[in-house]
Structures are given as structure tokens and as C-alpha cells.
Scaffold this motif. Structure first.
Motif, PDB file in Angstrom:
ATOM      1  N   ALA A 179      39.953  37.969  30.388  1.00 40.51           N
ATOM      2  CA  ALA A 179      41.014  37.980  31.406  1.00 40.51           C
ATOM      3  C   ALA A 179      41.828  39.288  31.452  1.00 40.51           C
ATOM      4  CB  ALA A 179      41.929  36.773  31.224  1.00 40.51           C
ATOM      5  N   PRO A 180      42.259  39.838  30.301  1.00 38.53           N
ATOM      6  CA  PRO A 180      43.058  41.077  30.372  1.00 38.53           C
ATOM      7  C   PRO A 180      42.271  42.248  30.973  1.00 38.53           C
ATOM      8  CG  PRO A 180      43.204  40.103  28.176  1.00 38.53           C
ATOM      9  CD  PRO A 180      42.115  39.381  28.913  1.00 38.53           C
ATOM     10  N   LEU A 181      40.977  42.311  30.663  1.00 39.27           N
ATOM     11  CA  LEU A 181      40.134  43.378  31.202  1.00 39.27           C
ATOM     12  C   LEU A 181      39.963  43.194  32.708  1.00 39.27           C
ATOM     13  CD1 LEU A 181      38.233  45.805  30.911  1.00 39.27           C
ATOM     14  CD2 LEU A 181      36.419  44.226  30.228  1.00 39.27           C
ATOM     15  N   LYS A 182      39.734  41.966  33.099  1.00 42.83           N
ATOM     16  CA  LYS A 182      39.589  41.634  34.518  1.00 42.83           C
ATOM     17  C   LYS A 182      40.861  42.041  35.277  1.00 42.83           C
ATOM     18  CE  LYS A 182      38.155  37.809  37.394  1.00 42.83           C
ATOM     19  NZ  LYS A 182      37.838  36.412  37.527  1.00 42.83           N
ATOM     20  N   ARG A 183      41.997  41.694  34.684  1.00 40.25           N
ATOM     21  CA  ARG A 183      43.279  42.014  35.311  1.00 40.25           C
ATOM     22  C   ARG A 183      43.440  43.531  35.461  1.00 40.25           C
ATOM     23  NH1 ARG A 183      46.614  39.934  31.745  1.00 40.25           N
ATOM     24  NH2 ARG A 183      46.278  37.839  32.527  1.00 40.25           N
ATOM     25  N   ALA A 184      43.122  44.259  34.391  1.00 39.77           N
ATOM     26  CA  ALA A 184      43.291  45.723  34.414  1.00 39.77           C
ATOM     27  C   ALA A 184      42.435  46.356  35.519  1.00 39.77           C
ATOM     28  CB  ALA A 184      42.919  46.307  33.048  1.00 39.77           C
ATOM     29  N   VAL A 185      41.224  45.862  35.682  1.00 38.41           N
ATOM     30  CA  VAL A 185      40.323  46.414  36.708  1.00 38.41           C
ATOM     31  C   VAL A 185      40.857  46.088  38.107  1.00 38.41           C
ATOM     32  CG1 VAL A 185      37.971  46.349  37.648  1.00 38.41           C
ATOM     33  CG2 VAL A 185      38.317  46.356  35.168  1.00 38.41           C
ATOM     34  N   LEU A 186      41.385  44.884  38.270  1.00 39.71           N
ATOM     35  CA  LEU A 186      41.942  44.494  39.575  1.00 39.71           C
ATOM     36  C   LEU A 186      43.221  45.277  39.886  1.00 39.71           C
ATOM     37  CD1 LEU A 186      41.364  40.627  39.490  1.00 39.71           C
ATOM     38  CD2 LEU A 186      40.244  42.289  40.991  1.00 39.71           C
ATOM     39  N   VAL A 187      44.044  45.471  38.861  1.00 38.17           N
ATOM     40  CA  VAL A 187      45.289  46.238  39.053  1.00 38.17           C
ATOM     41  C   VAL A 187      44.954  47.678  39.432  1.00 38.17           C
ATOM     42  CG1 VAL A 187      47.295  47.225  37.836  1.00 38.17           C
ATOM     43  CG2 VAL A 187      46.787  44.780  37.634  1.00 38.17           C
ATOM     44  N   GLU A 188      43.949  48.241  38.782  1.00 35.97           N
ATOM     45  CA  GLU A 188      43.542  49.617  39.076  1.00 35.97           C
ATOM     46  C   GLU A 188      43.255  49.776  40.569  1.00 35.97           C
ATOM     47  OE1 GLU A 188      40.174  52.707  37.457  1.00 35.97           O
ATOM     48  OE2 GLU A 188      39.513  50.724  38.088  1.00 35.97           O
ATOM     49  N   ALA A 189      42.633  48.775  41.160  1.00 33.28           N
ATOM     50  CA  ALA A 189      42.259  48.846  42.578  1.00 33.28           C
ATOM     51  C   ALA A 189      43.313  48.199  43.486  1.00 33.28           C
ATOM     52  CB  ALA A 189      40.911  48.174  42.783  1.00 33.28           C
ATOM     53  N   GLY A 190      44.452  47.781  42.906  1.00 35.61           N
ATOM     54  CA  GLY A 190      45.494  47.142  43.712  1.00 35.61           C
ATOM     55  C   GLY A 190      45.046  45.800  44.274  1.00 35.61           C
ATOM     56  N   HIS A 191      44.186  45.097  43.526  1.00 33.14           N
ATOM     57  CA  HIS A 191      43.660  43.802  43.983  1.00 33.14           C
ATOM     58  C   HIS A 191      43.023  43.883  45.360  1.00 33.14           C
ATOM     59  CE1 HIS A 191      45.693  42.189  40.490  1.00 33.14           C
ATOM     60  NE2 HIS A 191      45.089  41.044  40.690  1.00 33.14           N
ATOM     61  N   ARG A 192      42.349  44.987  45.566  1.00 35.12           N
ATOM     62  CA  ARG A 192      41.625  45.169  46.820  1.00 35.12           C
ATOM     63  C   ARG A 192      40.254  45.754  46.513  1.00 35.12           C
ATOM     64  NH1 ARG A 192      43.996  45.944  51.946  1.00 35.12           N
ATOM     65  NH2 ARG A 192      46.001  44.940  52.049  1.00 35.12           N
ATOM     66  N   CYS A 193      39.369  45.642  47.466  1.00 32.20           N
ATOM     67  CA  CYS A 193      38.068  46.280  47.314  1.00 32.20           C
ATOM     68  C   CYS A 193      38.304  47.781  47.090  1.00 32.20           C
ATOM     69  CB  CYS A 193      37.237  46.046  48.569  1.00 32.20           C
ATOM     70  SG  CYS A 193      35.641  46.856  48.522  1.00 32.20           S
ATOM     71  N   ALA A 194      37.631  48.365  46.098  1.00 34.28           N
ATOM     72  CA  ALA A 194      37.880  49.755  45.707  1.00 34.28           C
ATOM     73  C   ALA A 194      37.360  50.782  46.701  1.00 34.28           C
ATOM     74  CB  ALA A 194      37.273  50.026  44.332  1.00 34.28           C
ATOM     75  N   ILE A 195      36.618  50.338  47.700  1.00 34.40           N
ATOM     76  CA  ILE A 195      36.114  51.283  48.697  1.00 34.40           C
ATOM     77  C   ILE A 195      37.193  51.485  49.769  1.00 34.40           C
ATOM     78  CG2 ILE A 195      34.307  51.659  50.430  1.00 34.40           C
ATOM     79  CD1 ILE A 195      32.396  50.256  48.460  1.00 34.40           C
ATOM     80  N   PRO A 196      37.731  52.711  49.853  1.00 36.58           N
ATOM     81  CA  PRO A 196      38.924  52.945  50.679  1.00 36.58           C
ATOM     82  C   PRO A 196      38.785  52.515  52.139  1.00 36.58           C
ATOM     83  CG  PRO A 196      38.396  54.894  49.385  1.00 36.58           C
ATOM     84  CD  PRO A 196      37.261  53.934  49.200  1.00 36.58           C
ATOM     85  N   THR A 197      37.594  52.675  52.713  1.00 33.66           N
ATOM     86  CA  THR A 197      37.438  52.306  54.119  1.00 33.66           C
ATOM     87  C   THR A 197      37.313  50.791  54.287  1.00 33.66           C
ATOM     88  OG1 THR A 197      35.120  52.823  53.768  1.00 33.66           O
ATOM     89  CG2 THR A 197      36.417  54.439  54.994  1.00 33.66           C
ATOM     90  N   CYS A 198      37.226  50.062  53.192  1.00 30.80           N
ATOM     91  CA  CYS A 198      37.115  48.602  53.267  1.00 30.80           C
ATOM     92  C   CYS A 198      38.443  47.953  52.889  1.00 30.80           C
ATOM     93  CB  CYS A 198      35.996  48.114  52.356  1.00 30.80           C
ATOM     94  SG  CYS A 198      35.877  46.320  52.280  1.00 30.80           S
ATOM     95  N   HIS A 199      38.809  48.068  51.590  1.00 31.41           N
ATOM     96  CA  HIS A 199      40.088  47.541  51.100  1.00 31.41           C
ATOM     97  C   HIS A 199      40.304  46.065  51.395  1.00 31.41           C
ATOM     98  CE1 HIS A 199      42.759  51.188  49.916  1.00 31.41           C
ATOM     99  NE2 HIS A 199      41.677  51.072  49.195  1.00 31.41           N
ATOM    100  N   HIS A 200      39.232  45.314  51.494  1.00 35.36           N
ATOM    101  CA  HIS A 200      39.340  43.866  51.703  1.00 35.36           C
ATOM    102  C   HIS A 200      40.097  43.243  50.534  1.00 35.36           C
ATOM    103  CE1 HIS A 200      38.094  39.797  52.711  1.00 35.36           C
ATOM    104  NE2 HIS A 200      37.707  40.280  53.885  1.00 35.36           N
ATOM    105  N   THR A 201      40.832  42.159  50.812  1.00 39.57           N
ATOM    106  CA  THR A 201      41.680  41.578  49.752  1.00 39.57           C
ATOM    107  C   THR A 201      40.955  40.546  48.879  1.00 39.57           C
ATOM    108  OG1 THR A 201      42.556  40.067  51.401  1.00 39.57           O
ATOM    109  CG2 THR A 201      43.903  41.979  50.859  1.00 39.57           C
ATOM    110  N   THR A 202      39.768  40.113  49.294  1.00 33.87           N
ATOM    111  CA  THR A 202      39.007  39.204  48.428  1.00 33.87           C
ATOM    112  C   THR A 202      38.198  40.062  47.462  1.00 33.87           C
ATOM    113  OG1 THR A 202      38.773  37.730  50.298  1.00 33.87           O
ATOM    114  CG2 THR A 202      37.379  37.277  48.394  1.00 33.87           C
ATOM    115  N   THR A 203      38.405  39.850  46.164  1.00 32.03           N
ATOM    116  CA  THR A 203      37.751  40.744  45.211  1.00 32.03           C
ATOM    117  C   THR A 203      36.915  40.013  44.167  1.00 32.03           C
ATOM    118  OG1 THR A 203      39.798  40.754  43.952  1.00 32.03           O
ATOM    119  CG2 THR A 203      39.396  42.660  45.337  1.00 32.03           C
ATOM    120  N   GLU A 204      35.889  40.689  43.732  1.00 33.72           N
ATOM    121  CA  GLU A 204      35.114  40.264  42.573  1.00 33.72           C
ATOM    122  C   GLU A 204      34.871  41.528  41.746  1.00 33.72           C
ATOM    123  OE1 GLU A 204      31.054  39.517  44.629  1.00 33.72           O
ATOM    124  OE2 GLU A 204      32.235  37.733  45.114  1.00 33.72           O
ATOM    125  N   LEU A 205      34.451  41.340  40.509  1.00 31.02           N
ATOM    126  CA  LEU A 205      34.196  42.518  39.677  1.00 31.02           C
ATOM    127  C   LEU A 205      32.709  42.853  39.668  1.00 31.02           C
ATOM    128  CD1 LEU A 205      36.556  42.273  36.588  1.00 31.02           C
ATOM    129  CD2 LEU A 205      37.011  42.966  38.926  1.00 31.02           C
TER     130      LEU A 205
END
Ligand SMILES: [Zn+2]
Length: 173
Positions: free
Chosen positions: A8-34
Motif C-alpha cells: 500500500a505505501p508504495l502504491k500510494r507513493a506512485v499515485l501521489v507522484e502522478a497526482g492520482h492521474r494517468c501519468a501521460i500528460p495528454t491523457c491525465h484520466h482520473t481512473t488509475t492503475e499501476l
């Protein structure tokens, strides 16, 4: 070897890094998976550097369809780190808005000028010193000062280039 769940902490850190959005700037969808940048089957481990937040659609385009290659995904990941270390929340939001709007001029209120400092220092934005709203203060003992309430910024050529590279996921370093 059985694949463990991502802690869970690792998952959280990865999501926080991307602002809980898809990491692709032209997408930025709010539903995320790792997603694992290098497949888990090869590394047999979950590490921060090898994980990235993607929306289900981009995840499929990367993992299944191969429409986004691994090199591009590494650049998206690297850019996230760079953007997070160098630029603040407001700057990153402005990059995003500019990438979508193609505008070159924007106005922010007093206080926001401070939050755009690094982008100005890096020569991406330039304060045009356009006369706008101001607050004129005057005291009985003669103190008199005018404070601007709005700031007009111009996206420099370097800024245009940066936003373009940011939007298409080019290496920003
Ligand atoms: Zn996406």
C-alpha cells in the motif's frame, strides 16, 4: 514465483507522484492503475522506479497493444520526477492548461506570481509587467506604495518548446 500485491505505501507513493492521474500528460484520466515499466515477469519485484500510474486505456495501449513503447514510458516516468522536483503544483497545472489550450498569454492573481517563480527563473514564462489591477496603499506618515493584484505572463519561445515536449512526452531533462 508468486506475484505479491504491491504494498500500500508504495502504491500510494506512485499515485501521489502522478497526482492520482494517468501519468501521460495528454491523457491525465482520473481512473488509475499501476503499471510495471519493465514487466514484473522479468524483474519479479515491485519498485518505485519501475512503477507508473496509468489509466486502464493507456495501460492497455502500453501492455497489450504495444502502442506506447517502453522507452516512451521511461521518459514519462522520468519527466514526472523532474516536474515534481523542480516545479510546484500551480506551475504543473499551468503547464497542463497551456498544453491543452495552445494559449501563450495568461493572467494570475497576486500571490500566484511567487508560485510561478521557478518557471520564470527557468525562462519558460516572462512577466510582461502589464498594468492591471493594483492596490494603492498610503499611510498618514507618507508611506505610499502600489501593489499589483494581477500578473500577466507570456510564454517564451523556450516555454512553448517545453510545453510541446511536455505534452507529447518528450524527455524534459
Ligand atoms: Zn491515460
Amino acid at each position: 514465483m508468486e506475484r505479491d500485491a504491491i504494498p500500500a505505501p508504495l502504491k500510494r507513493a506512485v499515485l501521489v507522484e502522478a497526482g492520482h492521474r494517468c501519468a501521460i500528460p495528454t491523457c491525465h484520466h482520473t481512473t488509475t492503475e499501476l503499471a510495471h515499466i519493465i514487466p514484473w515477469a522479468q524483474t519479479k519485484e515491485h519498485t518505485f522506479d519501475n512503477l507508473i500510474a496509468l489509466c486502464p486505456n493507456c495501460h492497455t495501449r502500453f501492455d497489450t497493444k504495444g502502442e506506447i513503447d517502453r522507452k516512451a514510458m521511461k521518459i514519462y516516468k522520468q519527466n514526472l520526477g523532474l516536474l515534481n522536483n523542480r516545479y510546484g503544483e500551480l506551475e504543473r497545472r499551468v503547464f497542463e492548461v497551456l498544453a491543452q489550450s495552445n494559449e501563450r498569454v495568461f493572467v494570475v492573481g497576486a500571490g500566484s506570481d511567487i508560485l510561478l517563480n521557478n518557471a520564470v527563473k527557468d525562462g519558460l514564462f516572462e512577466d510582461k509587467n502589464v498594468y492591471g489591477l493594483s492596490l494603492d496603499l498610503q499611510s498618514d506618515d507618507g508611506f505610499k506604495k502600489s501593489f499589483p493584484l494581477s500578473f500577466t505572463y507570456w510564454l517564451t519561445d523556450a516555454g512553448v518548446e517545453f510545453i510541446k515536449r511536455y505534452a507529447i512526452g518528450d524527455d524534459l531533462s
